[in-house]
Design a protein around this motif. Structure first.
Motif, PDB file in Angstrom:
ATOM      1  N   TYR A  45      69.735  16.734  18.326  1.00 35.46           N
ATOM      2  CA  TYR A  45      70.008  15.631  17.422  1.00 35.46           C
ATOM      3  C   TYR A  45      69.514  15.644  16.226  1.00 35.46           C
ATOM      4  O   TYR A  45      68.226  16.071  16.193  1.00 35.46           O
ATOM      5  N   LEU A  46      70.242  15.451  14.891  1.00 32.34           N
ATOM      6  CA  LEU A  46      69.527  15.613  13.860  1.00 32.34           C
ATOM      7  C   LEU A  46      69.848  14.086  12.832  1.00 32.34           C
ATOM      8  O   LEU A  46      70.556  13.373  13.350  1.00 32.34           O
ATOM      9  N   LEU A  47      68.723  13.567  12.160  1.00 31.27           N
ATOM     10  CA  LEU A  47      68.766  12.491  11.747  1.00 31.27           C
ATOM     11  C   LEU A  47      68.782  12.397  10.142  1.00 31.27           C
ATOM     12  O   LEU A  47      67.838  12.723   9.497  1.00 31.27           O
ATOM     13  N   PRO A  48      70.037  12.381   9.622  1.00 33.91           N
ATOM     14  CA  PRO A  48      70.314  12.340   8.061  1.00 33.91           C
ATOM     15  C   PRO A  48      69.489  11.121   7.645  1.00 33.91           C
ATOM     16  O   PRO A  48      69.248  10.165   7.842  1.00 33.91           O
ATOM     17  N   VAL A  49      68.471  11.895   6.623  1.00 30.99           N
ATOM     18  CA  VAL A  49      67.360  10.670   5.860  1.00 30.99           C
ATOM     19  C   VAL A  49      68.176   9.905   4.983  1.00 30.99           C
ATOM     20  O   VAL A  49      67.810   8.714   4.702  1.00 30.99           O
ATOM     21  N   ASP A  50      69.537  10.163   4.528  1.00 24.70           N
ATOM     22  CA  ASP A  50      70.167   9.475   3.456  1.00 24.70           C
ATOM     23  C   ASP A  50      71.215   8.543   3.976  1.00 24.70           C
ATOM     24  O   ASP A  50      71.913   7.943   3.433  1.00 24.70           O
ATOM     25  N   VAL A  55      73.752   9.582  13.438  1.00 19.98           N
ATOM     26  CA  VAL A  55      73.198  10.783  14.009  1.00 19.98           C
ATOM     27  C   VAL A  55      74.088  11.803  14.205  1.00 19.98           C
ATOM     28  O   VAL A  55      75.077  11.561  14.474  1.00 19.98           O
ATOM     29  N   LEU A  56      73.582  13.043  13.750  1.00 25.08           N
ATOM     30  CA  LEU A  56      74.303  14.326  13.835  1.00 25.08           C
ATOM     31  C   LEU A  56      74.066  15.033  15.161  1.00 25.08           C
ATOM     32  O   LEU A  56      72.575  15.259  15.528  1.00 25.08           O
ATOM     33  N   LEU A  57      74.808  15.584  15.899  1.00 23.04           N
ATOM     34  CA  LEU A  57      74.560  16.429  17.007  1.00 23.04           C
ATOM     35  C   LEU A  57      75.344  17.764  16.809  1.00 23.04           C
ATOM     36  O   LEU A  57      76.303  17.732  16.339  1.00 23.04           O
ATOM     37  N   LEU A  58      74.430  18.593  17.077  1.00 25.01           N
ATOM     38  CA  LEU A  58      74.813  19.967  16.805  1.00 25.01           C
ATOM     39  C   LEU A  58      74.794  20.694  18.249  1.00 25.01           C
ATOM     40  O   LEU A  58      73.769  20.719  18.842  1.00 25.01           O
TER      41      LEU A  58
END
Length: 100
Positions: A45-50, A55-58
């Motif tokens: 999981y990644l969290l776009p700062v903007d 929530v982005l899942l790769l």
């Protein structure tokens, strides 16, 4: 020869609920359980700062079959409940890369 399968999943939640969603995903142990599956090469999981509402899942799987098996797991079924609880909007990009 199997083709690797990549997914980019973008979840959009109500502003202010992202931390609650992340806590629920952690309690579910979604990432850890998925990474332990045969054929899982990446699950993070990644969290776009903007974008505090996203929530982005790769995901990366060794084959379509491995990814399909993932959709039949107990933790994947429980994810549906989490998605419904938060009314998540989901956008999925799928990419299949053939082996050499």
């Amino acid at each position: 020869m199997n083709d690797e399968v990549f997914f980019q999943v973008r979840y959009t939640v109500t502003v202010g609920e992202r931390d609650d969603l992340l806590c629920d995903l952690a309690q579910l142990r979604m990432a850890e359980s998925s990474r332990a599956e045969q054929g899982c090469l990446q699950y993070e999981y990644l969290l776009p700062v903007d974008a505090p509402d996203q929530v982005l899942l790769l995901e990366r799987w060794s084959s379509s079959e491995a990814q399909q098996a993932h959709t039949g797991t107990a933790h994947f079924a429980k994810l549906a409940d989490v998605k419904q609880r938060y009314g998540l909007s989901t956008k999925v990009v799928r990419l299949v890369v053939g082996g050499a």
